[in-house]
Design a protein around this motif. Structure first.
Motif, PDB file in Angstrom:
ATOM      1  N   LEU A 161      -0.520  -3.677  -3.219  1.00  0.00           N
ATOM      2  CA  LEU A 161      -0.031  -4.335  -2.005  1.00  0.00           C
ATOM      3  C   LEU A 161      -0.306  -3.482  -0.773  1.00  0.00           C
ATOM      4  N   GLY A 162      -0.184  -2.153  -0.936  1.00  0.00           N
ATOM      5  CA  GLY A 162      -0.475  -1.262   0.180  1.00  0.00           C
ATOM      6  C   GLY A 162      -1.933  -1.349   0.597  1.00  0.00           C
ATOM      7  N   GLN A 163      -2.842  -1.396  -0.389  1.00  0.00           N
ATOM      8  CA  GLN A 163      -4.261  -1.535  -0.070  1.00  0.00           C
ATOM      9  C   GLN A 163      -4.545  -2.880   0.586  1.00  0.00           C
ATOM     10  N   LEU A 164      -3.776  -3.892   0.202  1.00  0.00           N
ATOM     11  CA  LEU A 164      -3.989  -5.238   0.726  1.00  0.00           C
ATOM     12  C   LEU A 164      -3.551  -5.363   2.183  1.00  0.00           C
ATOM     13  N   PHE A 165      -2.413  -4.704   2.523  1.00  0.00           N
ATOM     14  CA  PHE A 165      -1.813  -4.922   3.842  1.00  0.00           C
ATOM     15  C   PHE A 165      -1.895  -3.727   4.790  1.00  0.00           C
ATOM     16  N   PHE A 166      -2.032  -2.492   4.259  1.00  0.00           N
ATOM     17  CA  PHE A 166      -1.873  -1.319   5.115  1.00  0.00           C
ATOM     18  C   PHE A 166      -3.095  -0.415   5.176  1.00  0.00           C
ATOM     19  N   THR A 167      -4.262  -0.924   4.838  1.00  0.00           N
ATOM     20  CA  THR A 167      -5.458  -0.091   4.936  1.00  0.00           C
ATOM     21  C   THR A 167      -6.574  -0.889   5.596  1.00  0.00           C
ATOM     22  N   GLY A 168      -7.628  -0.176   5.964  1.00  0.00           N
ATOM     23  CA  GLY A 168      -8.782  -0.830   6.569  1.00  0.00           C
ATOM     24  C   GLY A 168      -8.853  -0.643   8.068  1.00  0.00           C
ATOM     25  N   THR A 169      -7.707  -0.487   8.728  1.00  0.00           N
ATOM     26  CA  THR A 169      -7.674  -0.241  10.173  1.00  0.00           C
ATOM     27  C   THR A 169      -6.715   0.904  10.453  1.00  0.00           C
ATOM     28  N   GLU A 170      -6.877   1.538  11.598  1.00  0.00           N
ATOM     29  CA  GLU A 170      -5.970   2.628  11.953  1.00  0.00           C
ATOM     30  C   GLU A 170      -4.535   2.119  12.105  1.00  0.00           C
ATOM     31  N   ALA A 171      -4.376   0.923  12.682  1.00  0.00           N
ATOM     32  CA  ALA A 171      -3.032   0.363  12.842  1.00  0.00           C
ATOM     33  C   ALA A 171      -2.388   0.094  11.490  1.00  0.00           C
ATOM     34  N   GLY A 172      -3.184  -0.388  10.533  1.00  0.00           N
ATOM     35  CA  GLY A 172      -2.649  -0.650   9.201  1.00  0.00           C
ATOM     36  C   GLY A 172      -2.256   0.627   8.493  1.00  0.00           C
ATOM     37  N   ILE A 173      -3.101   1.653   8.578  1.00  0.00           N
ATOM     38  CA  ILE A 173      -2.789   2.939   7.957  1.00  0.00           C
ATOM     39  C   ILE A 173      -1.530   3.535   8.585  1.00  0.00           C
ATOM     40  N   PHE A 174      -1.436   3.476   9.916  1.00  0.00           N
ATOM     41  CA  PHE A 174      -0.259   4.020  10.600  1.00  0.00           C
ATOM     42  C   PHE A 174       1.002   3.295  10.141  1.00  0.00           C
ATOM     43  N   SER A 175       0.941   1.967  10.051  1.00  0.00           N
ATOM     44  CA  SER A 175       2.109   1.197   9.615  1.00  0.00           C
ATOM     45  C   SER A 175       2.522   1.591   8.201  1.00  0.00           C
ATOM     46  N   GLY A 176       1.524   1.753   7.322  1.00  0.00           N
ATOM     47  CA  GLY A 176       1.832   2.147   5.954  1.00  0.00           C
ATOM     48  C   GLY A 176       2.452   3.523   5.867  1.00  0.00           C
ATOM     49  N   LEU A 177       1.920   4.478   6.631  1.00  0.00           N
ATOM     50  CA  LEU A 177       2.471   5.836   6.620  1.00  0.00           C
ATOM     51  C   LEU A 177       3.884   5.865   7.188  1.00  0.00           C
ATOM     52  N   ALA A 178       4.123   5.107   8.266  1.00  0.00           N
ATOM     53  CA  ALA A 178       5.455   5.070   8.864  1.00  0.00           C
ATOM     54  C   ALA A 178       6.468   4.464   7.897  1.00  0.00           C
ATOM     55  N   LEU A 179       6.086   3.353   7.270  1.00  0.00           N
ATOM     56  CA  LEU A 179       6.976   2.704   6.307  1.00  0.00           C
ATOM     57  C   LEU A 179       7.236   3.616   5.117  1.00  0.00           C
ATOM     58  N   ALA A 180       6.182   4.263   4.611  1.00  0.00           N
ATOM     59  CA  ALA A 180       6.333   5.173   3.474  1.00  0.00           C
ATOM     60  C   ALA A 180       7.246   6.344   3.823  1.00  0.00           C
ATOM     61  N   SER A 181       7.103   6.873   5.033  1.00  0.00           N
ATOM     62  CA  SER A 181       7.964   7.979   5.463  1.00  0.00           C
ATOM     63  C   SER A 181       9.424   7.556   5.474  1.00  0.00           C
ATOM     64  N   GLY A 182       9.696   6.348   5.987  1.00  0.00           N
ATOM     65  CA  GLY A 182      11.075   5.865   6.030  1.00  0.00           C
ATOM     66  C   GLY A 182      11.637   5.634   4.650  1.00  0.00           C
ATOM     67  N   VAL A 183      10.831   5.045   3.760  1.00  0.00           N
ATOM     68  CA  VAL A 183      11.287   4.781   2.394  1.00  0.00           C
ATOM     69  C   VAL A 183      11.630   6.083   1.677  1.00  0.00           C
ATOM     70  N   MET A 184      10.727   7.063   1.756  1.00  0.00           N
ATOM     71  CA  MET A 184      10.952   8.318   1.052  1.00  0.00           C
ATOM     72  C   MET A 184      12.090   9.111   1.672  1.00  0.00           C
ATOM     73  N   ALA A 185      12.214   9.075   3.001  1.00  0.00           N
ATOM     74  CA  ALA A 185      13.330   9.766   3.652  1.00  0.00           C
ATOM     75  C   ALA A 185      14.662   9.165   3.215  1.00  0.00           C
ATOM     76  N   TYR A 186      14.709   7.838   3.095  1.00  0.00           N
ATOM     77  CA  TYR A 186      15.949   7.184   2.653  1.00  0.00           C
ATOM     78  C   TYR A 186      16.291   7.596   1.226  1.00  0.00           C
ATOM     79  N   LEU A 187      15.271   7.630   0.349  1.00  0.00           N
ATOM     80  CA  LEU A 187      15.515   8.015  -1.037  1.00  0.00           C
ATOM     81  C   LEU A 187      16.111   9.417  -1.131  1.00  0.00           C
ATOM     82  N   VAL A 188      15.591  10.326  -0.288  1.00  0.00           N
ATOM     83  CA  VAL A 188      16.068  11.707  -0.332  1.00  0.00           C
ATOM     84  C   VAL A 188      17.468  11.823   0.266  1.00  0.00           C
ATOM     85  N   VAL A 189      17.631  11.320   1.495  1.00  0.00           N
ATOM     86  CA  VAL A 189      18.877  11.524   2.241  1.00  0.00           C
ATOM     87  C   VAL A 189      19.972  10.554   1.804  1.00  0.00           C
TER      88      VAL A 189
END
Length: 256
Positions: free
Chosen positions: A192-220
Motif C-alpha cells: 500500500l505504501g508503494q501504491l500511494f506514497f512513492t513515485g513523487t517527492e510529495a508522496g515520499i514526504f507524506s509517507g515518511l511523515a505518516l510513518a514517523s507519527g505512527v512509530m512515535a505513537y507506538l513508542v510514546v
C-alpha cells in the motif's frame, strides 16, 4: 531524484522490499514460539524487550525518518503529517477498546483479549509496512533501520498475542497460523505504501511523515508506558541498550 532512480530498478527494489517486510513480519512468530517453548516471560524480561525495541524505534524516528522527511518538506508540514499518523493510531486503539467493551465477552476473557491483540497488531502492521517501504524508497539503509526497529518491536507483540490464547488452551498450530497471518500484514502495508506514497517527492514526504507519527505513537503511547508498568529499571536498561546498539550500527563503515 531518488524516486526516479529507484523506479528505474523497480523490480529489484520491490523484491528487496518484499523480502525485508516478510522477514520483519515473521519476527512476530519468534515471540510466540518463545512463549510456546520457554513459557510465559517474566515482567522484567518483557519490560527489557519492550524498552530495547522502543529505544531503537525512537532513535530511528529521530535520527533517520525525520531528517529524511525534512529533505522533502518543511518542519511545519512534517509536524502536521506526524500528527495525522498519531491521531490515526490513537483513534484505532480507542475503536478496538470500544469494540471489546461492546462485545462484553467475559467467558473466557482471555479469548477476547487474544483476538483483540491479534487484530490490533495486524492493523498496526499496515502502517509499519508502509514505513519500511517508504524508507526503502528513499534509501536502502533507512529502510533497513526501520525494518530492524519494527522487527524487534514485533517480538514482544508476538508474546502478547500468544499468552492469552495459551490461557484458554488454544492449539499451538492455531496460534502459529494466527501469528503468521498477523505478520503478513507488514508486506501488505509495504504494498500500500508503494501504491500511494512513492513515485513523487510529495508522496515520499507524506509517507515518511505518516510513518514517523505512527512509530512515535507506538513508542510514546504504547511500548514505553507498558514497559514502565512492568518494571521501570529494566525498561530504562532496555532503552539504553537500544540506543547503544543503534550508535554502534551507525559507526559501521557504510552506515554513517
Amino acid at each position: 531524484m531518488i524516486s526516479v532512480r529507484i523506479f528505474k530498478h523497480g523490480g529489484r527494489k520491490m523484491d528487496i522490499i518484499w523480502g525485508i517486510t516478510i522477514v520483519s513480519g515473521l519476527t512476530t512468530l519468534l515471540g510466540g514460539l518463545a512463549v510456546l517453548w520457554f513459557g510465559h516471560p517474566t515482567p522484567k524480561s518483557l519490560a527489557f524487550a519492550l524498552g530495547l525495541a522502543g529505544g531503537i524505534m525512537g532513535l530511528v524516528v529521530l535520527v533517520q525518518l525525520v531528517p529524511a522527511a525534512l529533505e522533502y518538506g518543511s518542519p511545519k508540514v512534517l509536524a502536521a503529517g506526524m500528527t495525522v499518523g498519531m491521531i490515526l493510531m490513537y483513534l484505532f486503539q480507542k475503536g478496538l477498546h470500544g469494540l471489546g467493551r461492546q462485545k462484553g465477552v467475559n467467558s473466557p476473557i482471555y479469548w477476547k483479549i487474544g483476538w483483540l491483540m491479534a487484530l490490533a497488531i495486524a492493523f498496526h502492521n499496515i502502517p509499519e509496512g508502509m514505513a519500511i517501504g517508504t524508507g526503502m524508497e528513499v534509501d536502502d539503509q533507512l529502510g533497513i533501520f526501520v525494518a530492524l526497529a519494527i522487527a524487534l518491536h514485533n517480538i514482544p507483540e508476538g508474546i502478547g498475542v500468544t499468552v492469552p490464547f495459551l490461557m484458554v488452551r488454544a492449539r499451538p498450530m492455531w496460534i502459529f497460523i494466527i501469528l503468521l497471518l498477523v505478520g503478513l500484514f507488514i508486506p501488505l502495508g509495504a504494498f500500500l505504501g508503494q501504491l500511494f506514497f512513492t513515485g513523487t517527492e510529495a508522496g515520499i514526504f507524506s509517507g515518511l511523515a505518516l510513518a514517523s507519527g505512527v512509530m512515535a505513537y507506538l513508542v510514546v503511547g504504547e511500548m514505553i508506558p507498558t514497559a514502565y508498568r512492568l518494571n521501570p529499571i529494566m525498561t530504562e536498561l532496555g532503552v539504553a541498550m537500544g540506543i547503544i546498539i543503534m550508535y554502534i550500527i551507525q559507526q559501521i563503515p557504510g552506515h554513517a
